[in-house]
Design an enzyme around this catalytic site. Structure first.
Site, mmCIF file in Angstrom:
data_model
loop_
_atom_site.group_PDB
_atom_site.id
_atom_site.type_symbol
_atom_site.label_atom_id
_atom_site.label_comp_id
_atom_site.label_asym_id
_atom_site.label_seq_id
_atom_site.Cartn_x
_atom_site.Cartn_y
_atom_site.Cartn_z
ATOM 1 N N LEU B 122 -1.397 -28.619 73.437
ATOM 2 C CA LEU B 122 -0.595 -29.839 73.324
ATOM 3 C C LEU B 122 0.109 -30.228 74.622
ATOM 4 C CD1 LEU B 122 0.666 -29.246 69.700
ATOM 5 C CD2 LEU B 122 -0.809 -31.104 70.485
ATOM 6 N N ASP B 152 4.367 -35.783 67.597
ATOM 7 C CA ASP B 152 5.792 -35.645 67.893
ATOM 8 C C ASP B 152 6.163 -34.228 68.334
ATOM 9 O OD1 ASP B 152 5.197 -34.914 65.267
ATOM 10 O OD2 ASP B 152 6.985 -35.820 64.383
ATOM 11 N N LEU B 184 6.720 -33.331 60.948
ATOM 12 C CA LEU B 184 6.462 -31.911 60.715
ATOM 13 C C LEU B 184 5.573 -31.298 61.788
ATOM 14 C CD1 LEU B 184 5.852 -32.068 56.863
ATOM 15 C CD2 LEU B 184 7.799 -30.981 58.018
ATOM 16 N N GLU B 363 3.265 -29.874 88.874
ATOM 17 C CA GLU B 363 1.894 -29.383 89.036
ATOM 18 C C GLU B 363 1.051 -29.611 87.783
ATOM 19 O OE1 GLU B 363 4.680 -27.695 89.600
ATOM 20 O OE2 GLU B 363 4.740 -27.461 91.778
ATOM 21 N N PHE B 388 1.910 -21.903 93.174
ATOM 22 C CA PHE B 388 2.411 -22.898 92.222
ATOM 23 C C PHE B 388 1.314 -23.483 91.325
ATOM 24 C CE2 PHE B 388 5.905 -23.494 95.575
ATOM 25 C CZ PHE B 388 6.556 -22.354 95.113
#
Lengths: 614, 614
Positions: B122, B152, B184, B363, B388
């Site tokens: 996600l 969400d 949810l 990044e 990085f």
């Protein structure tokens, strides 16, 4: 002391600190003087303005206020503060800064006793501070405050916003950020320059209090700290307008001076601009109240017990174990990134809800919080899908330099998760965690060994990664079997073994199935459960290399950096050939058994490899 | 069609899509029906409401609108949309979803031709969309719009906020987010539940337009898309209140139904609730205007040229190379995370400012943007410190499943950066990039080979990592020397070689110094420049293993997953012992030469290792 005397003394201290900053970086020939000069009044005011409470002779005091330099490159300022507090000599500061063997490293590490956590990769300090503030409010129940100095450039990282969101969610009014808005990043202006309101509107929208001030005026700084410590139910960010290079005319607000020390000639030009330097002035830091957390007495954990005939997923065993051993390790805290019903941390949460923190889907923040808790004496277990720890690799990497007592538990490892497909498959996690300095990597194959290894992880002081499996697997061991860091189990062994098959986790069961099938044909193999992948059981591997013709490693992980290469490294000087079975084809959705077979890490693949050796 | 007919048709399509979602997940026995049902009207309205323009027979059309499912677990909805568009049969959708070998994987990958980029971890989709929107506005100058469907829950990740910040900064009013606020997450309520205003205030503060709507009412949805496409100088987020499981009473707004398919019995109960299903209805997607980007003719790059007597840092050679080869590869784009004066991407920026994008210190976003650009036919070179890139490991990992044509350039590798200390040292980067499926890992030792390998990287279709060095190093090669992926150079070789020393980058120079010193004592070693670490030159390594008694690898990297283990893996079936010199002591600040020596990867350490073999 009158207000005027106080301001005069702070001004003197700031001048001394500026001298230290410039002299130390010039002597070192490198470093970040201009990023230090911008925050000089902010930090001088905090430490020596009467707000910060700290027992300077006991950095470990549990009720000390905490200060984290999220902008770790301002280390000259950080060390200069402690010199101004009398805890570091001018000699040591100026002569050893950035030198080999000095605790005064280029970016702060815990070699220096006043460093709360190593920083230097930007955007990480606020999460660490959040962990310390969470500890104060919800665990140790102590009144100490946690301060974090941030640079404006690092606000472009997503990670501070994870911390900002969650700090508001947990109403951490004991967490105070100081945002040093000096306008300039490494190579030019930041996105918002000196627009303080741009930061204010974002922070307010995320539920923080903000105080906008001139970061070079003690008249603005001191009341801000007063107000920030008010504890009004919200975290507070002091947003300060500052000048990079402040105090030296040819550095002030100039691009091109990031991360550059002055030459000796430039230093000679700069120093007179600081005004008279009183080298005898020292800042006083008041001691904290001598409060200490209540610590429950450890009690023996109950023994492990699983019926031998009922398969259990090792992720479930992890949840069970954490709840089981908590009485023995009452410093355990569990953090999970919104997947506790998959990692099974929910079992612990149900048993000890006050020791569990939901961090929502924000793995970077989870690791920072965990580090903050660990530095405050807790034993944090952080859980998410093995794949998603990659989201926090920089935070995990940085934790190496803070002597971290952190336990990572990654579930849903490998192609054996099946239908969800490659995005959810941990296939690089062993490589990632093995590559860390001093790390321990564990990958148990059944519930009993998982329980015992969770216990070993809790007992071990250091960074531990434990990999768990989604599917249920049979119980292999009894409660009397012992499992430790650096150990292994030889599950099958005979004088007729033609090869040794080394598996862990889900592939161990494939190796056992291969043994079963092969012995029916009169072919014998040794089977090793290499549940401790780092460190590994060299003696057992060497014996296998001596006593059998070849070793075959089988892992549900990409070939690079995993179990196979761990064995190869251990046996680098041994002539016995090692064949590595691993995930070599692009993974996809499918049934677990289809995928194990497709990738050549199933019992069938092992059998074919063994027969190829005959 | 009248408005009423249009609404009626959309309603019919939504019912069909819901049927597909439920039937496909039940047939698969897994998947995320409830997360798909919440966004059904949102996506039906977008694709079939006349807004989305797409040549459904030519997904590669450069002026197609783009749709990315950042919430990749809503794949049943994603595939159902294309079935409703007539591009996927009901049979294929329902019978093959999540099955082995099907392009319809559990989370979208590019096996399915309408997937713009693989998602499922996600918080990544918005960055990818940003890259595509950036491409439209600043590079291809095409009017296509980029839509991103977000969940969400994923707003808790920092990464979307990186994209949100930068999209506003670049005024991408061709980027439209659709936030499916179904309240949810996986294991319970999100931080903000159904509080749409919480999202609005955050997004507005970050410079976005927001439109708050009921996500199940086409009367609200259609005008929102109309408005969003207005192009008023700002990116737009449609913030939609939705119900998880919408359409099935026993699923609606219920916790405990995340990622669960209905049983056949539950499906039988659910289907009648959808109302009549018209299996013949198909949604129409209007075609885009047939505009195509102007593409400059490639011209031959100038030859490489460096004076042999002047050391040059390989990071500088990278910057030079990128500027030099651009005429030959006019699809090159350079992105840098606020360190272009360290990575030396600034050399390219100065030459071709319109092909350079500053992404500030973010990044994760850089990698997402890069992937978006790559998927739109560009050749993105992404640069930051090697250390990085660990910040974006999850994005890099995910890019594997999008056939990425991405080039990563990590500077400041290893302890040889010196005084800045461990936070800035890339010591796990080789492990990280080697572990990726099909990746190429290059680590040149001088400016000439760097130039040639940058060219090879640009020419190679795939994921390439190039590691560069901070310090200046001598020129080793002439303009006539050739360097390719999978190659190596034998720099010293004789019949008297007692061992082979394999280095790359900075350690190659240590190996050469060791050779110099040893041959004066009459001891000869073979020296190999293993500039291509993955894939590697097996034949040359095997010859060395046959012809010399031992191999010694030397790398400025932790031992796990790096050059040493790459060589061990390649020679796993070869009896010749391999000794690996690598960074084994906790790194710290100091002079580069002090640190190379401290870690046992200097010429002195090599010499001592070679003598130990005699």
């Amino acid at each position: 002391m009158s207000d005027q005397d106080k301001l005069a003394k702070l001004t003197k201290l700031a001048a001394l600190i500026r001298y230290y900053i410039l002299a130390a970086t010039t002597e070192a020939g490198s470093g970040h003087p201009t990023s230090s000069l911008s925050a000089t009044e902010l930090m001088t005011g905090l430490l020596f303005g009467g707000f910060f409470r700290y027992d300077v002779d006991h950095p470990e005091h549990p009720n000390n206020d905490r200060l984290i330099f999220s902008k770790g490159h301002a280390s000259p300022l950080f060390y200069a503060l402690w010199a101004a507090a009398g805890k570091l000599s001018e000699e040591e500061l100026i002569k050893t800064y950035r030198k080999f063997g000095s605790p005064l490293e280029g970016h702060p590490t815990v070699s220096f006793p006043y460093t709360e956590a190593a920083t230097g990769s930007l955007g990480q300090g606020l999460s660490i501070g959040l962990g310390m503030a969470l500890n104060a409010k919800y665990l140790d129940k102590l009144p100490y405050l946690t301060y974090v100095l941030l640079g404006d450039s690092e606000m472009a990282e997503g990670s501070p916003w994870e911390a900002i969101q969650l700090a508001a969610h947990y109403r951490l009014d004991n967490l105070i950020g100081i945002l040093d808005v000096n306008r300039l990043g490494q190579r030019g202006e930041t996105m918002y320059g000196h627009d303080l309101k741009a930061y204010r509107q974002r922070l307010n929208a995320f539920g923080w209090e903000t105080l906008l001030i001139d970061g070079h005026s003690f008249e603005g700084i001191l009341p801000a700290y007063q107000q920030a410590a008010g504890g009004r139910g919200k975290p507070v960010m002091i947003v300060a307008r500052t000048i990079k290079g402040k105090g030296v005319s040819f550095l002030e607000d100039k691009n091109g001076w990031h991360g550059k020390a002055l030459t000796r000639e430039e230093l000679a030009r700069a120093l007179p601009e600081l005004g008279p330097i009183d080298k005898s002035v020292r800042g006083k830091i008041p001691r904290p109240h001598d409060q200490r957390p209540l610590e429950p007495q450890p009690q023996n954990a109950k023994p492990v017990s699983y019926p031998l005939d009922k398969p259990v997923a090792t992720r479930t065993a992890f949840g069970n174990a954490l709840a089981r051993i908590y009485p023995e390790f009452p410093r355990i805290v569990s953090l999970d990134a919104e997947v506790s019903n998959s990692t099974m941390a929910e079992i612990f949460q149900a048993a000890y809800p006050e020791r569990f923190f939901e961090v929502y889907i924000a793995e970077q923040n989870m690791v920072g919080i965990g580090l903050g808790l660990a530095r405050r004496g807790k034993i944090p277990f952080l859980s998410t899908f093995a794949a998603f720890f990659s989201r926090a690799f920089d935070q995990i990497r940085m934790s190496q330099y803070s002597d971290p007592n952190l336990k990572f538990v990654g579930s849903h490892a490998g192609v054996s998760i099946g239908e969800d497909g490659p995005s959810q498959m941990g296939l690089e996690d062993l490589a990632m965690f093995r590559a860390l300095w001093g790390s321990v990597v564990l990958y148990p194959g059944d519930a009993v060994s998982t329980e015992k290894l969770v216990e070993a992880a809790a007992r071990h002081q250091g960074l531990v990664y434990l990999r768990t499996t989604r599917m249920k697997t049979p119980i292999l061991y009894g409660p009397e079997d012992e499992f430790g860091i650096g150990g292994s189990k030889v599950l099958h062994r005979s004088d007729k073994d033609v090869a040794t098959v080394i598996g862990a986790g889900v592939t161990l069961h494939e190796a056992l199935a291969a043994w079963e099938a092969l012995q029916k044909e009169g072919i014998f193999i040794r089977v090793i459960d290499l549940y401790s992948i780092k460190p590994l059981d060299l003696a057992t591997l060497q014996a296998a290399a001596r006593e059998t013709k070849a070793l075959i490693t089988v892992e549900d992980h990409y070939p690079e950096g995993g179990l196979g290469e761990a064995v190869l490294s251990a046996l680098a000087s041994t002539p016995t050939p090692v064949q590595t079975l691993a995930v070599r084809r692009k993974p996809k959705s499918g049934k677990p058994e289809e995928l194990l077979d497709y990738e050549g890490i199933s019992a069938r693949a092992i059998i074919s490899k063994v027969k190829g050796l005959l």
